[in-house]
Design a protein around this motif. Structure first.
Motif, PDB file in Angstrom:
ATOM      1  N   UNK A   1       1.066  -1.137  -0.180  1.00  0.00           N
ATOM      2  CA  UNK A   1      -0.128  -0.065  -0.148  1.00  0.00           C
ATOM      3  C   UNK A   1       0.644   1.485  -0.015  1.00  0.00           C
ATOM      4  N   UNK A   2      -0.002   1.780  -1.211  1.00  0.00           N
ATOM      5  CA  UNK A   2       1.298   3.504  -0.903  1.00  0.00           C
ATOM      6  C   UNK A   2       0.818   4.341   0.312  1.00  0.00           C
ATOM      7  N   UNK A   3       1.725   5.577   0.793  1.00  0.00           N
ATOM      8  CA  UNK A   3       0.927   5.814   1.173  1.00  0.00           C
ATOM      9  C   UNK A   3       1.157   7.431   0.923  1.00  0.00           C
ATOM     10  N   UNK A   4      -0.203   8.084   1.566  1.00  0.00           N
ATOM     11  CA  UNK A   4      -0.266   9.717   0.888  1.00  0.00           C
ATOM     12  C   UNK A   4       0.620  10.593   1.005  1.00  0.00           C
ATOM     13  N   UNK A   5       1.979  10.561   1.191  1.00  0.00           N
ATOM     14  CA  UNK A   5       3.017  11.522   1.539  1.00  0.00           C
ATOM     15  C   UNK A   5       3.838  11.269   0.099  1.00  0.00           C
ATOM     16  N   UNK A   6       3.367  12.573  -0.751  1.00  0.00           N
ATOM     17  CA  UNK A   6       4.611  12.270  -1.679  1.00  0.00           C
ATOM     18  C   UNK A   6       4.548  13.531  -2.464  1.00  0.00           C
ATOM     19  N   UNK A   7       6.153  13.502  -2.686  1.00  0.00           N
ATOM     20  CA  UNK A   7       6.457  15.156  -3.050  1.00  0.00           C
ATOM     21  C   UNK A   7       5.621  15.273  -5.200  1.00  0.00           C
ATOM     22  N   UNK A   8       5.416  16.843  -5.189  1.00  0.00           N
ATOM     23  CA  UNK A   8       3.805  16.943  -6.321  1.00  0.00           C
ATOM     24  C   UNK A   8       5.870  16.732  -7.286  1.00  0.00           C
ATOM     25  N   UNK A   9       5.632  15.602  -8.621  1.00  0.00           N
ATOM     26  CA  UNK A   9       6.051  16.018  -9.874  1.00  0.00           C
ATOM     27  C   UNK A   9       5.728  17.039 -10.934  1.00  0.00           C
ATOM     28  N   UNK A  10       7.011  17.304 -11.151  1.00  0.00           N
ATOM     29  CA  UNK A  10       6.790  18.202 -12.864  1.00  0.00           C
ATOM     30  C   UNK A  10       6.304  17.187 -13.685  1.00  0.00           C
ATOM     31  N   UNK A  11       5.590  17.917 -14.874  1.00  0.00           N
ATOM     32  CA  UNK A  11       4.947  17.507 -15.701  1.00  0.00           C
ATOM     33  C   UNK A  11       5.764  16.684 -16.554  1.00  0.00           C
ATOM     34  N   UNK A  12       6.732  16.747 -16.456  1.00  0.00           N
ATOM     35  CA  UNK A  12       7.329  15.695 -17.333  1.00  0.00           C
ATOM     36  C   UNK A  12       7.797  14.227 -16.742  1.00  0.00           C
ATOM     37  N   UNK A  13       7.914  14.035 -15.838  1.00  0.00           N
ATOM     38  CA  UNK A  13       8.454  13.160 -14.974  1.00  0.00           C
ATOM     39  C   UNK A  13       6.704  12.397 -14.782  1.00  0.00           C
ATOM     40  N   UNK A  14       5.409  13.678 -14.700  1.00  0.00           N
ATOM     41  CA  UNK A  14       4.209  12.784 -14.486  1.00  0.00           C
ATOM     42  C   UNK A  14       3.967  11.941 -15.978  1.00  0.00           C
ATOM     43  N   UNK A  15       4.392  12.708 -17.197  1.00  0.00           N
ATOM     44  CA  UNK A  15       4.116  12.374 -18.239  1.00  0.00           C
ATOM     45  C   UNK A  15       4.481  10.807 -18.358  1.00  0.00           C
ATOM     46  N   UNK A  16       6.011  10.738 -17.898  1.00  0.00           N
ATOM     47  CA  UNK A  16       6.960   9.813 -18.003  1.00  0.00           C
ATOM     48  C   UNK A  16       6.446   8.679 -17.636  1.00  0.00           C
ATOM     49  N   UNK A  17       5.895   8.434 -15.472  1.00  0.00           N
ATOM     50  CA  UNK A  17       4.858   7.856 -15.117  1.00  0.00           C
ATOM     51  C   UNK A  17       4.161   7.511 -15.771  1.00  0.00           C
TER      52      UNK A  17
END
Length: 154
Positions: A1-17
């Motif tokens: 299970x993932x936690x809700x503590x995540x850092x904000x990804x930039x657009x390029x990282x989010x697109x790659x993910x």
């Protein structure tokens, strides 16, 4: 299970993910609607060809009937924390008319080739128009990664 503590990804990282998930994941929730019968939602296996998602289901399924009447569709990858919502236009291909590359890609990913099965199957190609992706509240702003079929840059 993932936690809700995540850092904000930039657009390029989010697109790659998001592209990585489209390449690696197996299932997508397909939401369709028929003008007379209303909404319908079902999980299907999918193969991503780099431009569109390809799914396969029974040729006489509610999904196929709905898409023939109304080709606009919404798809969702199955994770309520790492959200990916996809909207696009669907086109249905009978299993004897599907482009070979798509059928081979689907069969290669799943080890199952609907073209060799009895009964009518239909391949559904969804060309994406909009992609939204976010992890938690910190990424709600900027969640649109694709609009009108073009990936956002930056």
């Amino acid at each position: 299970m993932q936690t809700t503590n995540t850092s904000r990804r930039d657009t390029a990282r989010r697109r790659n993910d998001t592209i990585r998930r489209l390449t690696e994941e197996r299932d997508v929730w397909v939401s369709t609607a028929h003008p007379e019968h209303g909404p319908h939602q079902v999980p299907l296996w999918f193969w991503w060809d780099g431009r569109a998602l390809w799914m396969c289901t029974s040729g006489d399924s509610a999904t196929v009937r709905n898409l023939r009447a109304e080709p606009r569709v919404q798809l969702a990858l199955p994770d309520s924390f790492d959200v990916v919502l996809l909207r696009g236009e669907a086109r249905c291909f009978p299993d004897d008319e599907v482009p070979g590359e798509a059928a081979d890609g689907f069969a290669g990913k799943f080890g199952w080739d609907p073209r060799s099965e009895e009964g009518p199957f239909a391949y559904v190609r969804v060309e994406l128009g909009t992609v939204l992706a976010w992890r938690g509240v910190s990424e709600l702003r900027g969640r649109v990664l694709m609009r009108d079929g073009a990936w956002r840059v930056g």
